[in-house]
Design a protein around this motif. Structure first.
Motif, PDB file in Angstrom:
ATOM      1  N   ALA A   1      -9.375  22.225  41.613  1.00  0.00           N
ATOM      2  CA  ALA A   1      -9.960  22.829  40.415  1.00  0.00           C
ATOM      3  C   ALA A   1     -11.455  23.075  40.591  1.00  0.00           C
ATOM      4  O   ALA A   1     -11.973  24.106  40.145  1.00  0.00           O
ATOM      5  CB  ALA A   1      -9.702  21.935  39.200  1.00  0.00           C
ATOM      6  N   VAL A   2     -12.163  22.144  41.234  1.00  0.00           N
ATOM      7  CA  VAL A   2     -13.596  22.345  41.482  1.00  0.00           C
ATOM      8  C   VAL A   2     -13.792  23.601  42.315  1.00  0.00           C
ATOM      9  O   VAL A   2     -14.615  24.465  41.975  1.00  0.00           O
ATOM     10  CB  VAL A   2     -14.228  21.111  42.174  1.00  0.00           C
ATOM     11  N   LEU A   3     -13.047  23.727  43.415  1.00  0.00           N
ATOM     12  CA  LEU A   3     -13.183  24.923  44.260  1.00  0.00           C
ATOM     13  C   LEU A   3     -12.796  26.193  43.508  1.00  0.00           C
ATOM     14  O   LEU A   3     -13.452  27.228  43.647  1.00  0.00           O
ATOM     15  CB  LEU A   3     -12.342  24.793  45.521  1.00  0.00           C
ATOM     16  N   MET A   4     -11.737  26.132  42.709  1.00  0.00           N
ATOM     17  CA  MET A   4     -11.329  27.304  41.936  1.00  0.00           C
ATOM     18  C   MET A   4     -12.450  27.752  41.007  1.00  0.00           C
ATOM     19  O   MET A   4     -12.709  28.953  40.873  1.00  0.00           O
ATOM     20  CB  MET A   4     -10.055  26.993  41.138  1.00  0.00           C
TER      21      MET A   4
ATOM     22  N   THR B   1     -16.836  30.202  37.569  1.00  0.00           N
ATOM     23  CA  THR B   1     -16.595  29.664  36.223  1.00  0.00           C
ATOM     24  C   THR B   1     -17.077  28.212  36.161  1.00  0.00           C
ATOM     25  O   THR B   1     -16.323  27.315  35.792  1.00  0.00           O
ATOM     26  CB  THR B   1     -15.104  29.769  35.848  1.00  0.00           C
ATOM     27  N   LEU B   2     -18.330  27.998  36.544  1.00  0.00           N
ATOM     28  CA  LEU B   2     -18.875  26.644  36.541  1.00  0.00           C
ATOM     29  C   LEU B   2     -18.924  26.039  35.141  1.00  0.00           C
ATOM     30  O   LEU B   2     -18.910  24.826  34.998  1.00  0.00           O
ATOM     31  CB  LEU B   2     -20.257  26.619  37.195  1.00  0.00           C
ATOM     32  N   GLN B   3     -18.968  26.880  34.108  1.00  0.00           N
ATOM     33  CA  GLN B   3     -18.948  26.329  32.756  1.00  0.00           C
ATOM     34  C   GLN B   3     -17.657  25.567  32.502  1.00  0.00           C
ATOM     35  O   GLN B   3     -17.648  24.592  31.763  1.00  0.00           O
ATOM     36  CB  GLN B   3     -19.180  27.414  31.693  1.00  0.00           C
ATOM     37  N   LEU B   4     -16.555  25.966  33.155  1.00  0.00           N
ATOM     38  CA  LEU B   4     -15.307  25.212  33.044  1.00  0.00           C
ATOM     39  C   LEU B   4     -15.395  23.924  33.845  1.00  0.00           C
ATOM     40  O   LEU B   4     -14.908  22.879  33.414  1.00  0.00           O
ATOM     41  CB  LEU B   4     -14.124  26.051  33.547  1.00  0.00           C
ATOM     42  N   ALA B   5     -16.019  23.975  35.013  1.00  0.00           N
ATOM     43  CA  ALA B   5     -16.170  22.779  35.837  1.00  0.00           C
ATOM     44  C   ALA B   5     -16.984  21.722  35.101  1.00  0.00           C
ATOM     45  O   ALA B   5     -16.732  20.532  35.241  1.00  0.00           O
ATOM     46  CB  ALA B   5     -16.826  23.125  37.178  1.00  0.00           C
ATOM     47  N   GLY B   6     -17.941  22.148  34.297  1.00  0.00           N
ATOM     48  CA  GLY B   6     -18.749  21.200  33.536  1.00  0.00           C
ATOM     49  C   GLY B   6     -17.939  20.344  32.580  1.00  0.00           C
ATOM     50  O   GLY B   6     -18.342  19.253  32.206  1.00  0.00           O
ATOM     51  N   ARG B   7     -16.765  20.823  32.190  1.00  0.00           N
ATOM     52  CA  ARG B   7     -15.896  20.065  31.273  1.00  0.00           C
ATOM     53  C   ARG B   7     -14.965  19.112  32.002  1.00  0.00           C
ATOM     54  O   ARG B   7     -14.261  18.336  31.372  1.00  0.00           O
ATOM     55  CB  ARG B   7     -15.051  21.024  30.448  1.00  0.00           C
ATOM     56  N   MET B   8     -14.919  19.226  33.345  1.00  0.00           N
ATOM     57  CA  MET B   8     -14.002  18.399  34.124  1.00  0.00           C
ATOM     58  C   MET B   8     -14.573  17.004  34.329  1.00  0.00           C
ATOM     59  O   MET B   8     -15.741  16.766  34.104  1.00  0.00           O
ATOM     60  CB  MET B   8     -13.756  19.048  35.492  1.00  0.00           C
TER      61      MET B   8
ATOM     62  N   ALA C   1     -20.077  25.217  25.019  1.00  0.00           N
ATOM     63  CA  ALA C   1     -18.825  24.481  24.863  1.00  0.00           C
ATOM     64  C   ALA C   1     -18.362  24.376  23.414  1.00  0.00           C
ATOM     65  O   ALA C   1     -17.765  23.396  23.031  1.00  0.00           O
ATOM     66  CB  ALA C   1     -18.985  23.089  25.457  1.00  0.00           C
ATOM     67  N   ALA C   2     -18.620  25.409  22.633  1.00  0.00           N
ATOM     68  CA  ALA C   2     -18.204  25.368  21.236  1.00  0.00           C
ATOM     69  C   ALA C   2     -16.684  25.290  21.145  1.00  0.00           C
ATOM     70  O   ALA C   2     -15.970  26.000  21.849  1.00  0.00           O
ATOM     71  CB  ALA C   2     -18.705  26.601  20.503  1.00  0.00           C
ATOM     72  N   ILE C   3     -16.194  24.408  20.300  1.00  0.00           N
ATOM     73  CA  ILE C   3     -14.755  24.282  20.089  1.00  0.00           C
ATOM     74  C   ILE C   3     -14.418  25.030  18.811  1.00  0.00           C
ATOM     75  O   ILE C   3     -14.879  24.684  17.735  1.00  0.00           O
ATOM     76  CB  ILE C   3     -14.326  22.800  19.982  1.00  0.00           C
ATOM     77  N   GLY C   4     -13.624  26.073  18.978  1.00  0.00           N
ATOM     78  CA  GLY C   4     -13.180  26.857  17.831  1.00  0.00           C
ATOM     79  C   GLY C   4     -11.690  26.669  17.633  1.00  0.00           C
ATOM     80  O   GLY C   4     -11.107  25.701  18.127  1.00  0.00           O
TER      81      GLY C   4
END
Length: 162
Positions: free
Chosen positions: A26-29, A35-42, A132-135
């Motif tokens: 997932a990190v490499l993906m 999409t590092l903003q997604l990695a920040g949530r991992m 990272a707003a949760i809607g």
């Protein structure tokens, strides 16, 4: 979907079985896909922000290699499917998994990816916390950071492809 069904019992956290190999993929993906903003949530405890509508996720196998997790579950007799998910046949994740299989010293590479990621994670969380707003999903109302959650996107794709 996990969040929706967990609301029946409202646990303090949801634990999943993602292991070090899954997370290194997932990190490499996220790096390759920009999409590092997604990695920040991992991480071992997923997410950047908390929200009453979203049950937090934890990953107790985060630093355990896939082979070790399989060995343990087999010795304990857990009823687990050990093959690849048939739904992932043409996925990007499977391509990344093949990449790892082609590398020498892949176990150290996966461990090093995760060590590097964990060293960067605090800065990534800080940098991406405003993104990272949760809607709520426009279709089902479940928490999501997108207009339409991944489950509803998948349902729409299945309906269109059918």
């Amino acid at each position: 979907m996990l969040n929706k069904h967990a609301k029946i019992i409202y646990p303090a956290v949801l634990a999943n079985g993602h292991n070090r190999d899954d997370e290194a993929q997932a990190v490499l993906m996220n790096i390759f896909g920009a999409t590092l903003q997604l990695a920040g949530r991992m991480g071992p405890r997923a997410g950047i922000k908390t929200d009453a509508k979203f049950i937090p996720r934890v990953k107790p196998l985060y630093f355990i290699g896939e082979e070790d997790a399989i060995y343990y579950s087999k010795t304990k007799g857990f009823p687990v499917h050990y093959g690849e998910c048939p739904c992932s046949a043409d996925t990007y994740r499977r391509e990344i998994k093949r990449l790892f299989l082609s590398l020498d010293n892949r176990e150290n590479i996966k461990e090093n990816i995760m060590k590097s990621f964990m060293a960067m994670k605090p800065k990534m969380m800080q940098y991406y916390s405003n993104d990272a707003a949760i809607g709520e999903c426009e279709i089902c109302g479940e928490p999501t950071s997108q207009r339409v959650c991944n489950v509803c996107q998948l349902k729409m794709k299945i309906t269109v492809d059918a």
